[in-house]
Write an enzyme that holds these catalytic residues in place. Structure first.
Site, PDB file in Angstrom:
ATOM      1  N   ASP A 203       0.944  -1.247   0.015  1.00 44.61           N
ATOM      2  CA  ASP A 203       0.031   0.051   0.044  1.00 44.61           C
ATOM      3  C   ASP A 203       0.964   1.308   0.009  1.00 44.61           C
ATOM      4  O   ASP A 203       1.596   1.443   1.203  1.00 44.61           O
ATOM      5  CB  ASP A 203      -0.889  -0.131   1.383  1.00 44.61           C
ATOM      6  CG  ASP A 203      -1.895   0.901   1.220  1.00 44.61           C
ATOM      7  OD1 ASP A 203      -2.052   2.058   0.539  1.00 44.61           O
ATOM      8  OD2 ASP A 203      -2.676   1.121   2.175  1.00 44.61           O
ATOM      9  N   ASP A 214      -3.858   6.972  -3.706  1.00 42.39           N
ATOM     10  CA  ASP A 214      -3.607   5.959  -2.737  1.00 42.39           C
ATOM     11  C   ASP A 214      -4.209   4.702  -3.383  1.00 42.39           C
ATOM     12  O   ASP A 214      -5.329   4.352  -3.574  1.00 42.39           O
ATOM     13  CB  ASP A 214      -4.378   6.424  -1.383  1.00 42.39           C
ATOM     14  CG  ASP A 214      -4.296   5.480  -0.411  1.00 42.39           C
ATOM     15  OD1 ASP A 214      -3.733   4.310  -0.400  1.00 42.39           O
ATOM     16  OD2 ASP A 214      -5.211   5.613   0.874  1.00 42.39           O
ATOM     17  N   HIS A 283     -12.022   5.979   2.441  1.00 43.70           N
ATOM     18  CA  HIS A 283     -11.899   7.341   2.929  1.00 43.70           C
ATOM     19  C   HIS A 283     -11.843   8.591   1.772  1.00 43.70           C
ATOM     20  O   HIS A 283     -11.545   8.007   0.688  1.00 43.70           O
ATOM     21  CB  HIS A 283     -10.749   7.615   3.737  1.00 43.70           C
ATOM     22  CG  HIS A 283      -9.355   7.020   3.264  1.00 43.70           C
ATOM     23  ND1 HIS A 283      -8.840   8.069   2.540  1.00 43.70           N
ATOM     24  CD2 HIS A 283      -9.159   5.822   3.322  1.00 43.70           C
ATOM     25  CE1 HIS A 283      -7.676   7.221   2.168  1.00 43.70           C
ATOM     26  NE2 HIS A 283      -7.860   5.999   2.391  1.00 43.70           N
ATOM     27  N   GLU A 410      -7.222  -1.563  -3.607  1.00 42.51           N
ATOM     28  CA  GLU A 410      -7.449  -0.268  -3.413  1.00 42.51           C
ATOM     29  C   GLU A 410      -7.388   0.478  -4.448  1.00 42.51           C
ATOM     30  O   GLU A 410      -6.338   0.323  -5.154  1.00 42.51           O
ATOM     31  CB  GLU A 410      -6.817   0.408  -1.989  1.00 42.51           C
ATOM     32  CG  GLU A 410      -7.046   1.946  -1.777  1.00 42.51           C
ATOM     33  CD  GLU A 410      -6.546   2.587  -0.942  1.00 42.51           C
ATOM     34  OE1 GLU A 410      -6.750   3.501  -0.154  1.00 42.51           O
ATOM     35  OE2 GLU A 410      -5.360   1.734  -0.388  1.00 42.51           O
TER      36      GLU A 410
END
Length: 429
Positions: A203, A214, A283, A410
């Site tokens: 990550d 991200d 988020h 992600e």
């Protein structure tokens, strides 16, 4: 980069470990043809000159992920390859009540107002794709996590042309193994070696002018984990598909959970359900702020908060064979300034360290390796003081039950006025 809902967790054990000078690694994990010269009539000096020229060609050029002319390993900044016009991400047209946005001249005009932000994000996303493409080709069992972190971060610094707050690393490289789901990166002196049966989450983030990409993926070297990776990858893609302007966050979480928990996995003769890690979530992202207020759950929680036009989000999902609940475990490496300027440190070492943090990181997350890299030393008590007084927030490793396995995928997307653009999407995931 993940965020946990366990904001009230007891961090006393972490603070005690932070004051120690020794460093530990994650729980229960081991460390331990150039062409020949056929011209025999050339003089010796000419031969030496030729050989020297050949030996200097260390980086073989190849076609990278969308970037013709990139080297292996990648060393050419993306600005030199794309001349400030970067590839767009994966475009999703709005549907149903938002379908008018695709052709609306008003929406197109609003789109033009955010062109610079989107171009910055596309530049950061291209850096992410090229760095991770090389990293995925190199990471294998037997490698030290510290070397992997350096490879990813040095590649990011080079390709984004690191320049203070204008461009650089978005947050420390997460390299979390097995039951550790998130927020582990090696501290200086850590030596954790990847094993054949490990499940590794990678990550990392890239920013341009504070606009952060991200994105994360999971790597394994044993196909028995395939159902786990498939469940998490499909759950992430479901969350991205369901997201949109005026969509309720709780509805996205319900869709993610339905997909994730439709999978199961057989390990060592036991069939286990794959669960969502319910206290980890996606988020939204603000300028120089990786977690900017709204959380995107990965379970149904009834949250009626809506996504809005112009917002930047990271959808990340975590699947686990364990309890589905992570807790803080191990020595902390991740930190970020809390943003509360009203509280000032009372001891000299903390004041000095806060000045270093403000100068080099601002509100961007950092790790202890980054402090070591810029020459800080003997900062442990100062850092503890900043954490104890709420000036800096500590983000210790987040782990499920020992013996379980967690996976993560992600992506970052922006809700443009005319479309949803999945900026970090690549051919790999």
């Amino acid at each position: 980069m993940s965020v946990a809902d366990t904001t009230g967790a007891d961090t006393a054990a972490v603070d005690q470990k932070l004051a120690e000078l020794s460093v530990s690694s994650p729980a229960d994990h081991g460390s331990t043809d150039a062409k020949s010269d056929d011209d025999h009539d050339q003089v010796d000096g000419e031969k030496k000159k030729k050989k020297k020229k050949k030996s200097g060609n260390k980086h073989k050029k190849k076609k990278g992920p969308g970037a013709a002319g990139q080297t292996t390993p990648p060393t050419i900044p993306v600005s030199k390859l794309f001349l400030n016009k970067y590839p767009e991400g994966h475009i999703h047209e709005y549907i149903d009540d938002n379908s008018y946005r695709t052709t609306s001249e008003e929406m197109r005009a609003k789109d033009r107002l955010c062109e610079q932000q989107v171009n910055d994000l596309r530049r950061a996303a291209e850096v992410h794709r090229e760095v991770r493409s090389y990293a995925r080709s190199q990471i294998k069992p037997g490698m030290d996590l510290a070397d992997i972190a350096e490879m990813i971060e040095n590649g990011t610094r080079t390709l984004v042309e690191e320049n203070g707050f204008q461009s650089g690393i978005g947050f420390p490289t997460g390299l979390s193994i097995n039951h550790c789901a998130a927020h582990y990166t090696p501290n200086t002196g850590d030596h954790v070696i990847i094993q054949n049966d490990d499940v590794l989450k990678v990550d990392f983030g890239v920013h341009v002018n504070g606009h952060i990409i991200d994105s994360a993926f999971t790597m394994t070297w044993n196909d028995r984990y395939d159902p786990l990776l498939q469940a998490v990858r499909e759950a992430t893609n479901t969350g991205i598909r369901e997201a949109g302007i005026d969509v309720r966050l709780g509805d996205i979480g319900a869709a993610i959970q339905e997909v994730m928990e439709s999978y199961e996995i057989t390990l060592d003769g036991k069939t286990l359900p794959i669960k969502c890690v319910r206290n980890l979530c996606g988020h939204n992202i603000g300028p120089y702020t990786i977690h900017s207020g709204k959380s995107v759950p990965i379970v149904a929680n009834g949250d009626q908060t809506k996504m809005e036009e112009g917002e930047l989000f990271a959808i990340e999902t975590f699947g686990t064979t364990g309890t589905g609940l992570v807790h803080e475990e191990g020595v902390c490496s991740h930190y970020a300034k809390s943003g509360d300027e009203t509280v000032q440190p009372r001891i000299a070492s903390a004041k000095k360290l806060l000045g270093t943090i403000n100068k080099n990181f601002g509100t961007l997350p950092f790790c202890r390796r980054y402090l070591d890299r810029i020459g800080e030393s003997h900062y442990y008590m100062g850092l503890k003081h900043l954490v104890d007084n709420g000036i800096v927030t500590a983000y210790p490793p987040l782990c499920d039950s020992p013996g379980s396995y967690t996976a993560q995928f992600e992506h970052t997307f922006i809700l443009r006025p005319t479309c949803k653009e999945v900026l970090s999407r690549g051919e790999d995931y």
